[in-house]
Design a protein around this motif. Structure first.
Motif: not given
Length: 714
Positions: A65-67, A75-77, A206-212, A214-226
């Motif tokens: 999804m981040l790709a 952003g994702y709720t 418009v993405c109403l959850s843009a401030d939830a 998201g972001g490349p840092q979150l993707g990196m954290m999720v990938s490394v943790s998984s």
């Protein structure tokens, strides 16, 4: 309608494929773990595996999804993102549940693939719904349906791969598992990106959850943790597999060891024939069957049970002249010949030395036994060559049948008595049991029955004969001599019952009792302040027991004794009968600190050069030489030479059987180290010996100082 232009990061797409393949690899490994028969362990692996595998698949979805990128912030709720993770875990739980079953049927394949496919779709589209878009996402239903079909197909492929991997050998599975994981990863990615292709976003969205989330840092954290979680799970799974493999190997070895112990307990190690224990068990069952059959038919027509007792003629000269190894060859050949002559249903056993027994069931007449005895004798007398030398061998056979020759209780004993009759007739023949043969046999049988209970009834005791130091005139130590205080016959010396114990397999328990009692007595004396070295005699049977040294060491430790206080004696003839076994036993005893002695030197076929191979510290000159030393110059010369040579080899010399003052004086003049015999002191109870050391000399003892010499043997 115009739609926003979308794009994918190729690096992130590649990362998602890598994560999907890694998650699939872990899933294939977990599929093996959940199949264990231990219910609790299987449940733990199912729960833990579902969490790890589900997190890995969800991580691939989230990274995928981040790709995906749009010209607007995304952003994702939290709630729907967590819900998509739960769906991923549920899909994994279904997959591992199906994989845990023994076989894959078409029904379970279809049901499992459909459930997994719907779960994957739920995970993906719930994750897409976490994008709170306004206006909403426009879906291409045909592509959505295609993604659902891909999800179901990928699930079916995963289940087929799970079960296919089970059929592969371990080495092939190691090769194919990464390839299978890559195929599964590509299928999962194919479904994901097909589902992404079904989504369109109108211009102005418009993405109403843009401030939830998201972001490349979150993707990196999720990938490394998984990846870390999957790695830990895979490591744990591999460790569990290795432990289970080791446990399986250990169980196989344990089963093999138990089988070997069971085999050794009932099989003669030299010939491979049943031993006494197994023979007696089969004889008991045969007699029970005969008794039941006799109740149903007339005694006249009932079959008989017979025992043939076989003793080899001429075996001892072969064993003595050609050595123990040649004797073993003769015994194995004799066993093979007797077995070949017997019927298939007969039991041939070796019960000790050169003695064999043969059990016959369903015998119609004694003539059948005679015919078999003749065949056995003819087989034994056939030419035999060992090392280029021809060996003359034959056999004496005694025959006893039940009920012809009395009741079943004494069948072996009566066959034994008949065998001795055949041997007295010159050997190489057979003899049927007759009542008059029982004259000496019954006494042996009674003694054997009483001897079986002597230990439990506390009838055995040790008497101690002092060894007197030739230089200091003090007690150097004692030899423990076994006595049996029979309730009817009185005090019996070992010469009366040890041969019976050897013949009927009781020598092992007697030997163990002597070891324990000697150590117990040494401890009791030590507590009184009396430090006495005690010598015990070891039989050939004990020397061949692999745990002899361990058993003696345990008795010494149990009584908190210095091993040097115990002296183990073995006769020269026994030592030379099997020099390798003797050397092995002596070296094991020497390692634990026990002192060793060669008894009755001069009666065997050895020389001091042979005995140098044994780690003995002491030599006992046989009493036959001592008896002649007073009147024979040759005997004195032999004794003098033995003492001098023994001293050259660092051995102390003991003369046994000293019965006169003249013998004592001559031996002291020849520098014999220790003296033992009736002239000095007869064997006595522990209490009498204690009294002597306290100054109360027993009747008939020589006027030697009663104190005990405490220095170590050199």
């Amino acid at each position: 309608m115009q739609y926003l232009a979308s794009s994918y990061s190729p690096w992130v797409v590649a990362a998602s494929l890598l994560i999907a393949s890694f998650a699939s690899y872990v899933a294939l490994d977990l599929a093996k773990r959940v199949r264990t028969r231990e219910r609790g362990v299987a449940l733990s692996w199912w729960i833990g595996g579902s969490l790890a595998m589900g997190t890995g698949i969800w991580c691939m979805h989230f990274v995928g999804m981040l790709a995906f990128s749009l010209p607007i912030a995304l952003g994702y709720t939290v709630a729907l993102t967590v819900a998509s993770w739960v769906a991923g875990v549920a899909v994994s739980a279904v997959a591992l549940y199906v994989a845990s079953h023994g076989e894959l049927t078409w029904r379970s394949l279809a049901g499992g693939a459909l459930a997994m496919g719907l779960g994957i779709c739920a995970m993906h589209y719930t994750g897409m719904a976490a994008l709170d878009m306004s206006p909403g996402i426009v879906w291409n239903l045909r592509v959505v349906a295609a993604s659902a079909l891909i999800a179901v197909g990928a699930s079916a492929a995963a289940l087929l791969i799970f079960f296919w991997m089970r059929t592969l050998a371990e080495r092939r599975a190691v090769i194919f598992q990464p390839l299978a994981a890559l195929v599964m990863g590509m299928a999962i990615c194919g479904m994901h990106y097909t589902g992404m292709a079904a989504a369109s976003f109108p211009e102005g969205t418009v993405c109403l959850s843009a401030d939830a989330l998201g972001g490349p840092q979150l993707g990196m954290m999720v990938s490394v943790s998984s990846i870390a979680l999957l790695t830990m799970t895979l490591f744990t799974s591999m460790l569990d597999a290795r432990m289970r493999s080791s446990l399986k190997v250990a169980n196989v070895k344990l089963a093999s060891a138990n089988e070997e112990l069971r085999r050794r307990a009932f099989q003669d190690p030299l010939t491979g024939l049943p031993n006494r224990m197994l023979f007696e068990d089969r004889l008991a069952h045969a007699l029970q069957r005969q008794a039941r059959a006799a109740e149903q038919i007339s005694e006249r027509n009932a079959s008989k049970v017979a025992v043939l007792f076989i003793d080899l003629d001429g075996f001892k000269p072969v064993n003595d002249s050609m050595g123990h190894a040649a004797g073993d060859v003769v015994l194995r050949e004799a066993a093979a010949r007797v077995k070949a002559a017997a019927r298939d249903a007969d039991t041939v056993a070796r019960i000790g030395g050169d003695e064999f027994v043969l059990l016959m069931e369903d015998v119609t007449s004694v003539a059948d036994c005679v015919g078999l005895a003749r065949r056995v004798i003819a087989s034994l007398t056939a030419p035999l060559e060992i090392g280029g030398r021809r060996v003359a061998l034959s056999g004496s056979i005694g025959i006893a049948a039940c009920p012809d020759h009395g009741d079943s209780d004494n069948l072996v004993m009566r066959a034994d008595a008949a065998m001795y009759t055949a041997k007295r007739a010159g050997g190489g023949t057979y003899a049927l049991y007759e009542a008059h043969m029982d004259d000496g046999t019954q006494e042996q049988l009674n003694l054997q029955n009483d001897l079986r209970h002597a230990i439990d009834n506390g009838e055995l005791q040790l008497h101690y004969q002092p060894k007197i130091d030739g230089q200091h005139g003090q007690i150097r130590g004692v030899e423990a001599l076994l006595r049996w205080n029979h309730p009817e016959r009185g005090l019996l010396t070992a010469g009366l019952f040890i041969p019976i114990a050897e013949r009927f397999g009781l020598i092992g328990s007697l030997g163990n009792w002597v070891i324990d009692e000697a150590c117990r007595q040494m401890r009791a004396w030590a507590d009184m302040g009396l430090h006495m070295r005690v010598a015990i005699n070891l039989s050939v049977h004990q020397l061949r027991e692999e745990d002899l040294a361990a058993r003696i060491g345990a008795a010494l430790d149990r009584n908190l004794l210095d091993p040097a206080q115990l002296l183990c004696e073995i006769t020269e003839s026994v030592a030379m009968e099997d020099l390798k076994s003797t050397q092995r036993a002596f070296e094991a005893l020497e390692r634990i600190g026990v002192f060793l002695s060669i008894d009755d030197f001069g009666t065997g076929y050895s020389s001091l050069s042979y005995l140098r191979q044994l780690p003995a510290r002491q030599l006992k000159i046989d009493q036959s030489f001592v008896a002649d030393v007073e009147g024979s110059a040759d005997a004195r010369a032999i004794v003098s030479a033995v003492i001098q040579l023994a001293h050259e080899l660092g051995l102390r010399v003991v003369a046994e059987g000293v019965e006169t003052k003249a013998q004592r004086d001559i031996l002291l003049g020849l520098h014999c180290d220790e003296l033992q015999g009736y002239y000095l002191a007869r064997p006595m109870s522990a209490e009498t010996l204690e009294a002597w050391t306290a100054g109360r000399k027993p009747a008939g003892a020589a006027d030697f100082s009663p104190s005990v010499l405490g220095e170590q043997l050199q």
